[in-house]
Every structure is written in structure tokens, then in C-alpha cells.
Design an enzyme around this catalytic site. Structure first.
Site, mmCIF file in Angstrom:
data_model
loop_
_atom_site.group_PDB
_atom_site.id
_atom_site.type_symbol
_atom_site.label_atom_id
_atom_site.label_comp_id
_atom_site.label_asym_id
_atom_site.label_seq_id
_atom_site.Cartn_x
_atom_site.Cartn_y
_atom_site.Cartn_z
ATOM 1 C CB CYS A 180 -31.010 -14.860 42.574
ATOM 2 S SG CYS A 180 -30.467 -15.979 41.588
ATOM 3 C CD GLU A 193 -56.650 8.070 56.976
ATOM 4 O OE1 GLU A 193 -56.887 7.776 58.262
ATOM 5 O OE2 GLU A 193 -56.405 7.147 56.300
ATOM 6 N NE ARG A 241 -44.161 2.781 45.166
ATOM 7 C CZ ARG A 241 -44.464 3.368 43.728
ATOM 8 N NH1 ARG A 241 -43.262 3.970 43.333
ATOM 9 N NH2 ARG A 241 -45.388 3.576 43.491
HETATM 10 C C1 LIG Z 1 -55.948 3.834 54.982
HETATM 11 C C2 LIG Z 1 -54.963 4.750 54.370
HETATM 12 N N1 LIG Z 1 -54.672 6.152 54.683
HETATM 13 C C3 LIG Z 1 -53.775 6.502 54.037
HETATM 14 C C4 LIG Z 1 -52.745 5.900 53.074
HETATM 15 C C5 LIG Z 1 -51.687 6.863 52.555
HETATM 16 O O1 LIG Z 1 -51.911 6.808 51.132
HETATM 17 P P1 LIG Z 1 -50.710 7.738 50.339
HETATM 18 O O2 LIG Z 1 -49.375 7.264 50.643
HETATM 19 O O3 LIG Z 1 -50.978 7.397 48.897
HETATM 20 O O4 LIG Z 1 -51.106 9.294 50.648
HETATM 21 C C6 LIG Z 1 -53.095 4.596 52.934
HETATM 22 C C7 LIG Z 1 -52.324 4.011 51.785
HETATM 23 O O5 LIG Z 1 -52.639 3.743 50.550
HETATM 24 C C8 LIG Z 1 -54.178 3.667 53.401
HETATM 25 O O6 LIG Z 1 -54.385 2.780 53.071
HETATM 26 N N1 LIG Z 2 -46.844 0.423 48.525
HETATM 27 C C1 LIG Z 2 -47.506 1.131 47.590
HETATM 28 C C2 LIG Z 2 -48.723 1.860 48.368
HETATM 29 C C3 LIG Z 2 -49.662 1.275 49.223
HETATM 30 C C4 LIG Z 2 -50.454 2.255 49.922
HETATM 31 C C5 LIG Z 2 -51.183 1.555 51.107
HETATM 32 N N2 LIG Z 2 -52.582 1.238 51.145
HETATM 33 C C6 LIG Z 2 -46.839 2.001 46.827
HETATM 34 O O1 LIG Z 2 -45.482 1.548 46.792
HETATM 35 O O2 LIG Z 2 -46.948 2.710 46.047
#
Ligand SMILES: Cc1ncc(COP(=O)(O)O)c(C=O)c1O
Ligand SMILES: N[C@@H](CCCC[NH3+])C(=O)O
Length: 487
Positions: free
Chosen positions: A414, A343, A382
Site C-alpha cells: 500500500c 571489501e 532498491r
Molecule cells: C565500508 C564499506 N565497505 C564495503 C562495502 C561494500 O560495498 P559494495 O557492495 O558496493 O562492494 C560498503 C557498502 O557500500 C561499505 O560501506
Molecule cells: N544498499 C545500497 C548499497 C549501500 C552500500 C552500503 N554502504 C544498495 O542497495 O545499492
């Protein structure tokens, strides 16, 4: 109640299914689906001047999948796939914008496909990383499936033409209506908790479909990342702990008309840069699969989630590639004759894009120097949220007399947390200079807000032929006012 009817699509070269009954499952057929009716393509196709000289640090993109598509020439201009970023800035509206390389997205997917050779596999792209519709269409055309965490992500995936039977619905708080849609469409669903399972059973009944489910296991593996992006340790809100496994298996056994247990899932966290962590998790996961199989379930899918990190620091450090990731779990997967689902989000899309900003001015408060830009935490959160480092550089050369100093790069919002970079060594830029924040393809636009009424920025990409297309319109003040129409 009839089992979910899963359609068959001929395999393409993406994953080479071996002769195995499971390959009849469409989740493992990697065909390019005919589009469902698609959204109207967004306007504009401006062909910009090509740089005749090849940027110095650019390698052959076909053979170097994880090279940055953004390169600096010896005379100090930043290029995206051979196009001067300054030229793009001069040709589009004067506001922050995201600029992608479409070929880089392709190269990133190809790197995963190559890594997965010899395994039955699906790349489930995590839509939360970047939900641009054109990006999704491209990823779907390249053969990706999709990983969803909300009903709207599911709707978007369907609009972008993803085959629902190559989609996986994740999440710890999935809503009944969304689960019903997922069940109707034949989406695979990950079970996160007791109430989630109850809702999935309810959704299966309403949809009149048997749902393919995977149990999301919390393996308690420390991904060694920022706590906010760590998801597979025992204090996390996600997944099922070992001591509860038997309850879930018993429930599934009681609901054969509604549920078909097909596999196990885990997701450890994000920005992971040590692949051993994935192997540790895979070993634990096949142990779970052995236990589940021992009770008569035909579980054949191992979903190891996403999480591979990228080189945010541009330090030249050698980081694991998709091949390193897959090779570290390959033997474990083959040892149980499993189908592998991954994923990835960040590692498919982050390095294909930067946020392009303009310098509004430079100031010093006596102890600190600031470069103030038009972009901010609203466009890219981020750094403010995780103290994350994203590499920053100017897009064009500055006069030789420009002093190099240490700057915080900040936006106009702000909030004292409104910074894009802290303590960066940069030449003092003139007003209006272009400044990019790199690796902005993942979790940047998808997490953008309209705080301080900074409307969300437009997005462009450089296509294979070197032309630039707008792939998302800028949000405008009028868009905001529409929420109040008729009140
Ligand atoms: C369940 C699940 N799958 C896949 C991802 C994708 O992760 P990444 O973008 O680090 O590959 C996330 C985000 O952390 C997630 O929560
Ligand atoms: N939002 C996070 C990642 C979270 C992934 C979702 N579980 C980032 O910017 O790095």
C-alpha cells in the site's frame, strides 16, 4: 597489556604471500578454516529436471566469470545454470522467492582471486550485502574474510566459521559492547571518529587486548553514484578528514597498550563503474600512509573498501571487472610494499541471484499499464529507495498473440513507491506467469522488510550438481506472532 595474539594459518593458493614479515599476520593467510560449530543445515534437497539442451547464450562458466548465470533459451525459457526457472517455481511454495546460483558465487570469488595474484591481499566480503548463513559459509570456504558493521554481523561471521583475524569491523556508530567482542576476538577495527577511538580504547581495556586499528580516511573523492550510496566525499558522515589526522595519530601514540595502528582505510561508495576513481583514491591514500609512516608508525595495510558496480542494465556495455579494478591500484600498492584489503559486496554476490515472482494480474488505468506481482518493495526495496534499475523478464514464453506494451511492474504493498520496475517493454503476461527481477543477490534480501506483513521470502540455490536446495526458510505469520508470546 599484551598485544593481541594473532594465530597463524598456512597460506593457500588464494593469495600468494611473498616472503615478508607481514605475511605472518593471519589477516593475510588465506586458509580455509575448520568450521566452528555450525548451524543445522536447512532442510530440503529437491532434484529438479535438468534441461538437456544448453541455453543458447551460456558461455563456459569457468572462463567467463562475470557472465550471467541466468540465460534465456531461444524458445523463451529462463534458465539458472541449466535449470528451468519455471520448473523451480512449480516445485516450491507459491510465494516470491530468491533463487541463487552457487557456482556463480564461486566464479565471482575466483575472478577476484585471479585479479589479486601477485599481491598480498584479503577479500573482506561485506556481509551487509547478503547475510544468508549458507552463502556466508560458502564464501568463507572459498577463502574470503568478512567486513562487518554491527555486533550481530560479527556474531554471524563467527558462527559461519570466519577467522576473526580476517575480519574488519567498520562503521560510524559502533557500540561499546560490540567493540569489546571484536577486541576479544582479534578483529581488525576501522576508526571513524574521535568518540569511536575513545570507545575502541575502552573496549581494548575491557577485553585486555591490544587492537589492530586502521584509520578510516574520508579522501573526498566523488564516486559519481547516487548520493545515498556515496560515502567518501567530504559531506559524508563516514571517516576522518585530513585536518584531523594529526589528532588521531597523537591519540594512538598515547595508547600503545590498547592500540596498534596498522593501516588506512577508505570506502568511496557503491555501484562505481569507473575504476579511475579507485586509482585516484589509492594515490591519495598512499600519501596519507607516507605521512603516517613519517611519524614512525609501521602501517602496512591499505584498505580501499568495496564499491565495484555491476551490469544492472544487461545492456551489453563493457563494465570494469575485478581485474580492471585491481590492476588500476596494483602499482600504487606495490610502490609502498603494502598489503591490500578489499571489501566487495555487490560484485561478489548480486549477479548470482534473482527474485522470482508470480503475476497476480494486469491492469490499465487509462494512461498507464501495470503488471501486478506478488513480490514488492518489502522483498526488494532498491527501486523504491534509489530509483535503481534492475532488469526484469518473464521466465516462460507467452502465447504469440500476447501484445507487447509498456508496463510499470508493481507489488501489492500500500505505497505508490511500491514498484520493481518502471516503463518496461514486456509481453502481456497471463495470470500466474513467472517474472524475475535480476541481480538481486546484494542489498535485496538483506534489506527486505515485513511491511504490510509480507513475510520475508524463502531462498534457494542451484548447486554445482544442478540440484536445488533451500538455503533459508520463508518467514511465516506464526514467526510474527511469536514476538507477542507471553505479553
Ligand atoms: C565500508 C564499506 N565497505 C564495503 C562495502 C561494500 O560495498 P559494495 O557492495 O558496493 O562492494 C560498503 C557498502 O557500500 C561499505 O560501506
Ligand atoms: N544498499 C545500497 C548499497 C549501500 C552500500 C552500503 N554502504 C544498495 O542497495 O545499492
Amino acid at each position: 597489556m599484551a598485544a593481541a595474539q594473532l594465530s597463524f594459518h598456512p597460506p593457500s593458493s588464494f593469495s600468494k604471500p611473498r616472503t615478508h614479515p607481514l605475511t605472518q599476520n593471519p589477516l593475510f593467510q588465506n586458509s580455509i578454516q575448520p568450521s566452528r560449530p555450525s548451524l543445522k543445515p536447512l532442510v530440503l534437497k529437491a532434484v529438479l529436471s535438468q534441461n538437456p539442451s544448453k541455453p543458447l547464450t551460456q558461455d563456459d562458466p569457468q572462463t567467463v566469470p562475470f557472465k550471467h548465470c541466468f540465460t534465456k533459451s531461444s524458445d523463451g525459457f529462463l534458465y539458472c545454470e541449466g535449470l528451468k526457472v519455471q520448473d523451480v517455481m512449480d516445485s516450491v511454495e507459491k510465494r516470491p522467492f530468491y533463487l541463487y546460483s552457487k557456482p556463480q558465487i564461486t566464479r565471482n570469488v575466483e575472478a577476484y582471486k585471479e585479479a589479486l595474484e601477485g599481491l598480498r591481499s584479503v577479500i573482506g566480503y561485506a556481509i551487509k550485502a547478503n547475510n544468508n548463513y549458507k552463502v556466508l559459509e560458502h564464501l568463507r570456504q572459498l577463502g574470503c574474510g568478512a567486513v562487518l558493521v554491527s555486533g550481530n554481523e560479527l556474531r554471524l561471521a563467527l558462527r559461519a566459521g570466519f577467522d576473526p583475524t580476517r575480519c574488519i569491523f567498520n562503521g560510524n556508530g559502533k557500540l561499546l559492547d560490540d567493540l569489546v567482542l571484536a577486541a576479544q576476538e582479534g578483529v581488525f577495527i576501522n576508526v571513524d571518529s574521535e568518540f569511536d577511538l575513545e570507545n575502541i580504547i575502552g573496549a581494548a581495556r575491557i577485553a585486555g587486548k591490544r587492537v589492530n586499528v586502521l584509520l578510516r580516511i574520508n579522501p573526498d573523492v566523488d564516486p559519481q553514484v547516487h548520493p545515498y550510496v556515496s560515502t567518501g566525499n567530504k559531506n559524508s558522515k563516514f571517516g576522518i578528514r585530513n585536518e584531523k589526522l594529526q589528532w588521531f595519530l597523537d591519540e594512538v601514540k598515547k595508547h600503545p597498550d590498547e592500540l596498534k595502528l596498522v593501516g588506512a582505510h577508505c570506502h568511496l561508495g557503491s555501484t562505481i563503474t569507473k575504476v579511475d576513481i579507485f586509482r585516484d583514491a589509492a594515490v591519495l591514500m598512499v600519501d596519507y600512509i607516507d605521512k603516517i609512516r613519517a611519524q614512525g608508525f609501521e602501517v602496512n595495510y591499505l584498505n580501499i573498501g568495496g564499491g565495484l558496480g555491476i551490469d544492472y542494465y544487461h545492456s551489453g556495455a563493457v563494465l570494469p571487472t575485478p581485474k580492471d579494478l585491481i590492476n588500476t591500484v596494483r602499482e600504487v600498492v606495490l610502490s609502498r610494499d603494502l598489503n591490500l584489503i578489499i571489501e566487495p559486496g555487490r560484485s561478489l554476490i548480486a549477479n548470482s541471484c534473482c527474485l522470482v515472482n508470480r503475476v497476480t494480474g494486469v491492469k490499465t488505468n487509462g494512461t498507464k499499464n501495470f503488471i501486478v506481482i506478488d513480490g514488492s518493495m518489502a522483498e526488494l526495496i532498491r527501486p523504491s529507495l534509489y530509483d535503481a534499475y534492475q532488469h526484469i523478464e518473464l521466465v516462460s514464453p507467452v502465447p504469440p498473440e500476447a501484445e507487447i506494451s509498456t508496463f510499470d511492474v508493481v507489488g501489492p504493498v500500500c505505497e505508490s513507491a511500491d514498484f520493481l520496475g518502471k516503463e518496461r517493454e514486456l509481453p502481456t503476461p497471463p495470470k500466474g506467469a513467472g517474472l524475475v527481477v535480476h541481480d538481486a543477490g546484494a542489498y535485496c534480501m538483506s534489506m527486505a522488510s515485513t511491511y504490510n506483513l509480507k513475510m520475508r521470502p524463502p531462498e534457494y540455490w542451484v548447486e554445482e550438481d544442478g540440484s536445488v536446495s533451500k538455503i533459508r526458510h520463508a518467514e511465516t505469520f506464526e514467526d510474527h506472532m511469536r514476538f507477542f508470546e507471553g505479553l
